[in-house]
Each structure stands twice: as structure tokens, then as C-alpha cells.
Design an enzyme around this catalytic site. Sequence first.
Site, PDB file in Angstrom:
ATOM      1  N   GLY A  10       0.356  -1.367  -0.169  1.00  0.00           N
ATOM      2  CA  GLY A  10       0.354  -0.178   0.113  1.00  0.00           C
ATOM      3  C   GLY A  10       0.239   1.220  -0.385  1.00  0.00           C
ATOM      4  N   TYR A 152     -14.530   1.562  10.529  1.00  0.00           N
ATOM      5  CA  TYR A 152     -12.995   2.026  10.872  1.00  0.00           C
ATOM      6  C   TYR A 152     -12.573   2.381  11.905  1.00  0.00           C
ATOM      7  CZ  TYR A 152      -9.140   3.555   9.560  1.00  0.00           C
ATOM      8  OH  TYR A 152      -6.808   4.368   9.094  1.00  0.00           O
ATOM      9  N   LYS A 156      -9.693   0.368  15.054  1.00  0.00           N
ATOM     10  CA  LYS A 156      -8.724   1.013  14.811  1.00  0.00           C
ATOM     11  C   LYS A 156      -8.391   0.744  16.755  1.00  0.00           C
ATOM     12  CE  LYS A 156      -6.701   1.590  11.120  1.00  0.00           C
ATOM     13  NZ  LYS A 156      -5.466   0.503  10.633  1.00  0.00           N
TER      14      LYS A 156
END
Length: 318
Positions: A10, A152, A156
Site C-alpha cells: 500500500g 473503521y 482501530k
Amino acid sequence: MVILITGGAGFIGSSLADKLLSAGNRLLVIDNLNNYYDLKLKKQNIVSNLGNPDYTFYEGDICDKELTARIFAANEIDYVVHLASLSGVRHSFKCPFEYLKNNIVGTRNLLEQMRNNKVGKIVFASSSSVYGECNAEKFREDAGIESPVSPYAVSKLACERILRAYSKSYGISAICLRLFSVYGPRQRPDLVVRKFVNLINEDKPVPVYGNGKTVRDYTYIDDIVSGICAAINYDKSLYEVINLGAGKPISLEEVIDTIEKVLGKKAKRQNLPMQRGDVYKTASDITKAYKLLNYEPKISFEDGIRNFIQWEEAQQNS
Ligand SMILES: NC(=O)c1ccc[n+]([C@@H]2O[C@H](COP(=O)([O-])OP(=O)(O)OC[C@H]3O[C@@H](n4cnc5c(N)ncnc54)[C@H](O)[C@@H]3O)[C@@H](O)[C@H]2O)c1
């Protein structure tokens, strides 16, 4: 050092890999090459390293117990840098379970492999999004203000907590870096800066969510890579959460103004309301990063935009 980088094809992972390789480390990189964005971009990110004897690429999933067990058993890993993640805030509302599974189960599997193979050190890419709608002028790690507003961000924060539990229970050293809006060469195409530069170049409307008043702490990729490298070398405590930002929040309007200035071209601004999961502001307090890691961001926003645009133009001409 032998370092395992997850998500190493990435944007951030491949930039970090280049830096760690040039510093003489041996790298193992695992990435499942998911199709969240154009796969060609990820392949371009890693192609120059594929023939390097100090670089081994595993196409696979961090949730795959059998594959990860094999990687850990076959290599004497000194350090794990864990960047693999499904990462879009807005996209996470479309498939929340996938985000939770990929990010949380994947992290726990990695930690189990570390425990089984006596690998004692990990740096984890957390996110400024764990702060949610925070009213503080600048966000401090110890303010106890985490209030994530997207699947998301929840994933985390959960990973930070799992890392803390493993650190406490098994003595694994875990540094959670809360990254703030990273941009620069190889940036993900869904993110502000790359997305806006492309839209302006193509004379397409630029969606200005929150009428341009939202504020983000845009941080240049080289500064983030330096911060991660410093975290790898940090050994003064077993568990830390540390912001990595620029410390200079910028409004969306200013982002577009800067891109217009550097490109020498006007944007077709289209004012739109804020989107689900968006927060009004992110703003890093980087005092702790400076104290613990000697972290000092060096690239101004305008220079970072200029570097990105030069890189983008070089890509298109190659
Ligand atoms: N880019 C930012 O602004 C930003 C901000 C805060 C935090 N972060 C975090 O930094 C990390 C890297 O972000 P990025 O912008 O480079 O994203 P990216 O999507 O470019 O890189 C993540 C990589 O992880 C891989 N991946 C995802 N799930 C995987 C799995 N289960 N197994 C193996 N590989 C998997 C993807 O294929 C991808 O190549 C992520 O954890 C992200 O959440 C990024």
C-alpha cells in the site's frame, strides 16, 4: 534487522519498505492485494523491490493462520510493522463487518503468531479517527477523548486495546501511532490531495464536503515514514500511543487553494454537506512524538503538494 511489514504494497507500507531496505534491513512483506483501489497502483509500488534478495513478498491475508504461521516459523523476525487494514472511513459504513473482521481478527492473529514465535516488538498504524468529534484545540493522546464515529475508527481503537492487552499480558512491546491524513507520492486515490489533483486536472467538479470548512492535519509521507522508523527504534517502554501529524491543521478550502496555486489551474468547486463518518476537525498535538521519538515534521503543506504533483506528472509521462 528482519522486519515484517503487513500491508506493505500500500501507500505507506511501500514507502516505508523502500526506506527500510535502503537502511540495510531484510524485509518480509505480506499484502493480500485487495481491490479497494486499483491493483495496478499497488503492483507499481512494489515492483522495483521484487528482485531484491533482502525483500520477500507474500501475497496473502493476515487473517490466514496457516500462512502467517509459516512465515513466522520460517524467519527469525525481529520486528513487525502492522499497516494492513481496510482503511476508508466512508466505505466502512458499507461493509462494517468486513472492516471489523479484517482489522481486528487480522491484528489478533498477528499477535498470536508473535506470541507463539517469541517476536516481541510491533508498531501499529492507528488513526486520528479514533478521536472522533473531539472539541480540543489539539488532540492529545492522554486526554481520554476517544469517541470513534465510523466502523473503521472503532476497529482501530479496538486494535489499540488488543495491543495493550497483549503488551501487558505477554510483554510484547507495542507502539500505536495515530496517523493524521497522510498524503504524498503513492497516496491512495480515494483520499483528498490525490483525488482533488486528478479532478482539477480533468476539469471535473471537486466535491467540497462541509462547504470547505472542515479541517485536517495533513502530514507528508516522508515525515510519517521517519516517525515510523523512530518508533521501531524506541525501546523505553512497553506500550505507547503516539500521534504522528503535522501539527498544523488546514481547511479543505486551503487545500484546494494550494493545489490551484501549484497547478496554476482553477478548481470547479461543488459545495456539499458533510458525509456520514466525517468529523469537523482533526488536529494533532505532537509534543509526545517529539519527546519520545524526536519526531519533527519537516515538509510544509505547499512543498508537499508540489512534490506530489511533480511525482504524479512523472508517473503520467513514464
Ligand atoms: N493514509 C492515511 O491517511 C492514513 C491515516 C491514518 C491511518 N492510516 C493507516 O495506515 C495504514 C496504511 O494506510 P495506507 O494509506 O497505506 O493504505 P493502503 O490501503 O494503501 O495500504 C494498506 C494495505 O493493506 C493491505 N491489506 C488490507 N487488509 C489486508 C489483510 N487482511 N491482509 C493482508 N493485507 C491487507 C491492502 O491490500 C493494502 O495494500 C492503514 O492501517 C491505515 O488505516 C492511514
